[in-house]
Design a protein around this motif. Structure first.
Motif, PDB file in Angstrom:
ATOM      1  N   THR A 222      25.836  41.856  54.340  1.00 21.96           N
ATOM      2  CA  THR A 222      25.869  41.357  52.960  1.00 21.96           C
ATOM      3  C   THR A 222      26.081  42.497  51.974  1.00 21.96           C
ATOM      4  N   ILE A 223      25.377  43.606  52.158  1.00 22.46           N
ATOM      5  CA  ILE A 223      25.523  44.768  51.270  1.00 22.46           C
ATOM      6  C   ILE A 223      26.958  45.290  51.316  1.00 22.46           C
ATOM      7  N   ILE A 224      27.502  45.425  52.515  1.00 21.32           N
ATOM      8  CA  ILE A 224      28.878  45.925  52.666  1.00 21.32           C
ATOM      9  C   ILE A 224      29.876  44.956  52.032  1.00 21.32           C
ATOM     10  N   LEU A 225      29.680  43.665  52.267  1.00 22.34           N
ATOM     11  CA  LEU A 225      30.572  42.659  51.686  1.00 22.34           C
ATOM     12  C   LEU A 225      30.514  42.692  50.162  1.00 22.34           C
ATOM     13  N   TRP A 226      29.334  42.748  49.595  1.00 25.46           N
ATOM     14  CA  TRP A 226      29.203  42.781  48.140  1.00 25.46           C
ATOM     15  C   TRP A 226      29.822  44.045  47.556  1.00 25.46           C
ATOM     16  N   ALA A 227      29.602  45.180  48.187  1.00 25.93           N
ATOM     17  CA  ALA A 227      30.185  46.437  47.690  1.00 25.93           C
ATOM     18  C   ALA A 227      31.705  46.381  47.757  1.00 25.93           C
ATOM     19  N   THR A 228      32.231  45.847  48.852  1.00 26.18           N
ATOM     20  CA  THR A 228      33.687  45.727  49.004  1.00 26.18           C
ATOM     21  C   THR A 228      34.262  44.774  47.958  1.00 26.18           C
ATOM     22  N   LEU A 229      33.600  43.639  47.766  1.00 30.55           N
ATOM     23  CA  LEU A 229      34.066  42.691  46.751  1.00 30.55           C
ATOM     24  C   LEU A 229      34.036  43.305  45.356  1.00 30.55           C
ATOM     25  N   SER A 230      32.997  44.059  45.055  1.00 30.15           N
ATOM     26  CA  SER A 230      32.912  44.662  43.724  1.00 30.15           C
ATOM     27  C   SER A 230      34.054  45.646  43.500  1.00 30.15           C
ATOM     28  N   LEU A 231      34.327  46.477  44.485  1.00 30.96           N
ATOM     29  CA  LEU A 231      35.434  47.423  44.337  1.00 30.96           C
ATOM     30  C   LEU A 231      36.769  46.698  44.207  1.00 30.96           C
ATOM     31  N   TYR A 232      36.976  45.688  45.037  1.00 28.91           N
ATOM     32  CA  TYR A 232      38.222  44.935  44.984  1.00 28.91           C
ATOM     33  C   TYR A 232      38.419  44.285  43.619  1.00 28.91           C
ATOM     34  N   LEU A 233      37.398  43.614  43.107  1.00 29.47           N
ATOM     35  CA  LEU A 233      37.541  42.895  41.837  1.00 29.47           C
ATOM     36  C   LEU A 233      37.746  43.842  40.661  1.00 29.47           C
ATOM     37  N   ILE A 234      37.042  44.960  40.668  1.00 31.35           N
ATOM     38  CA  ILE A 234      37.211  45.930  39.571  1.00 31.35           C
ATOM     39  C   ILE A 234      38.590  46.580  39.646  1.00 31.35           C
ATOM     40  N   LEU A 235      38.989  47.010  40.852  1.00 31.69           N
ATOM     41  CA  LEU A 235      40.292  47.661  41.001  1.00 31.69           C
ATOM     42  C   LEU A 235      41.453  46.695  40.772  1.00 31.69           C
ATOM     43  N   ALA A 236      41.300  45.441  41.174  1.00 33.61           N
ATOM     44  CA  ALA A 236      42.367  44.461  40.964  1.00 33.61           C
ATOM     45  C   ALA A 236      42.649  44.285  39.478  1.00 33.61           C
ATOM     46  N   ASP A 237      41.602  44.186  38.672  1.00 30.54           N
ATOM     47  CA  ASP A 237      41.803  44.066  37.226  1.00 30.54           C
ATOM     48  C   ASP A 237      42.405  45.334  36.647  1.00 30.54           C
ATOM     49  N   LEU A 238      41.923  46.498  37.108  1.00 28.00           N
ATOM     50  CA  LEU A 238      42.427  47.762  36.601  1.00 28.00           C
ATOM     51  C   LEU A 238      43.900  47.945  36.950  1.00 28.00           C
ATOM     52  N   ILE A 239      44.278  47.624  38.174  1.00 28.50           N
ATOM     53  CA  ILE A 239      45.679  47.765  38.584  1.00 28.50           C
ATOM     54  C   ILE A 239      46.579  46.844  37.774  1.00 28.50           C
ATOM     55  N   MET A 240      46.133  45.622  37.525  1.00 26.17           N
ATOM     56  CA  MET A 240      46.934  44.687  36.730  1.00 26.17           C
ATOM     57  C   MET A 240      47.076  45.175  35.284  1.00 26.17           C
ATOM     58  N   LYS A 241      46.026  45.780  34.738  1.00 23.81           N
ATOM     59  CA  LYS A 241      46.099  46.309  33.375  1.00 23.81           C
ATOM     60  C   LYS A 241      47.067  47.491  33.284  1.00 23.81           C
ATOM     61  N   LEU A 242      47.199  48.227  34.387  1.00 19.07           N
ATOM     62  CA  LEU A 242      48.079  49.393  34.398  1.00 19.07           C
ATOM     63  C   LEU A 242      49.511  49.059  34.783  1.00 19.07           C
ATOM     64  N   GLY A 243      49.834  47.791  34.867  1.00 19.64           N
ATOM     65  CA  GLY A 243      51.202  47.404  35.151  1.00 19.64           C
ATOM     66  C   GLY A 243      51.388  46.656  36.443  1.00 19.64           C
ATOM     67  N   GLY A 244      50.334  46.528  37.215  1.00 17.05           N
ATOM     68  CA  GLY A 244      50.419  45.748  38.437  1.00 17.05           C
ATOM     69  C   GLY A 244      51.068  46.495  39.587  1.00 17.05           C
ATOM     70  N   VAL A 245      51.153  45.806  40.672  1.00 15.56           N
ATOM     71  CA  VAL A 245      51.767  46.346  41.891  1.00 15.56           C
ATOM     72  C   VAL A 245      53.178  45.798  41.960  1.00 15.56           C
ATOM     73  N   PRO A 246      54.172  46.675  42.126  1.00 17.24           N
ATOM     74  CA  PRO A 246      55.547  46.159  42.209  1.00 17.24           C
ATOM     75  C   PRO A 246      55.742  45.325  43.469  1.00 17.24           C
ATOM     76  N   HIS A 247      56.405  44.207  43.314  1.00 18.30           N
ATOM     77  CA  HIS A 247      56.699  43.328  44.436  1.00 18.30           C
ATOM     78  C   HIS A 247      58.189  43.397  44.761  1.00 18.30           C
ATOM     79  N   VAL A 248      58.476  43.290  46.036  1.00 17.60           N
ATOM     80  CA  VAL A 248      59.861  43.265  46.479  1.00 17.60           C
ATOM     81  C   VAL A 248      60.175  41.829  46.874  1.00 17.60           C
ATOM     82  N   TYR A 249      61.120  41.226  46.171  1.00 12.77           N
ATOM     83  CA  TYR A 249      61.498  39.852  46.458  1.00 12.77           C
ATOM     84  C   TYR A 249      62.791  39.842  47.286  1.00 12.77           C
ATOM     85  N   SER A 250      62.840  39.027  48.301  1.00 10.63           N
ATOM     86  CA  SER A 250      64.056  38.964  49.119  1.00 10.63           C
ATOM     87  C   SER A 250      64.840  37.714  48.845  1.00 10.63           C
TER      88      SER A 250
END
Length: 101
Positions: free
Chosen positions: A73-101
């Motif tokens: 539970t501790i590991i899952l919560w820590a991982t979720l917290s990092l993911y959610l914080i970084l996901a918002d930060l990455i989107m604010k900085l322009g997001g992750v470029p996607h390659v469309y085929s």
């Protein structure tokens, strides 16, 4: 303005102002689509559980009685917290470029 000051004064004197602030922040995160708020809450819950050596998910788990579930539970919560914080930060900085085929 005076009414707002009086309301803030009453909330702080109530003693549970942190909970009231968190509920307002949760409502704002739902309205604005902020993921970082949930990441911050998971981080807070992780530290509190780690310090108290007990965690509540659906039932109370203690580190002494259920060490495997406690640490998962501790590991899952820590991982979720990092993911959610970084996901918002990455989107604010322009997001992750996607390659469309």
């Amino acid at each position: 303005m005076q009414v707002l000051k009086e309301l803030i004064r009453k909330i702080i004197s109530y003693g549970k102002w942190r909970t009231i602030f968190a509920l307002i922040l949760i409502a704002a995160s739902l309205y604005y689509g902020w993921q970082w708020v949930w990441g911050a809450l998971f981080l807070l819950w992780t530290f509190r559980a780690w310090r108290s050596q007990s965690v509540y998910v659906v039932e109370t788990l203690t580190r002494g009685d259920n060490p495997f579930l406690f640490w998962i539970t501790i590991i899952l919560w820590a991982t979720l917290s990092l993911y959610l914080i970084l996901a918002d930060l990455i989107m604010k900085l322009g997001g992750v470029p996607h390659v469309y085929s």
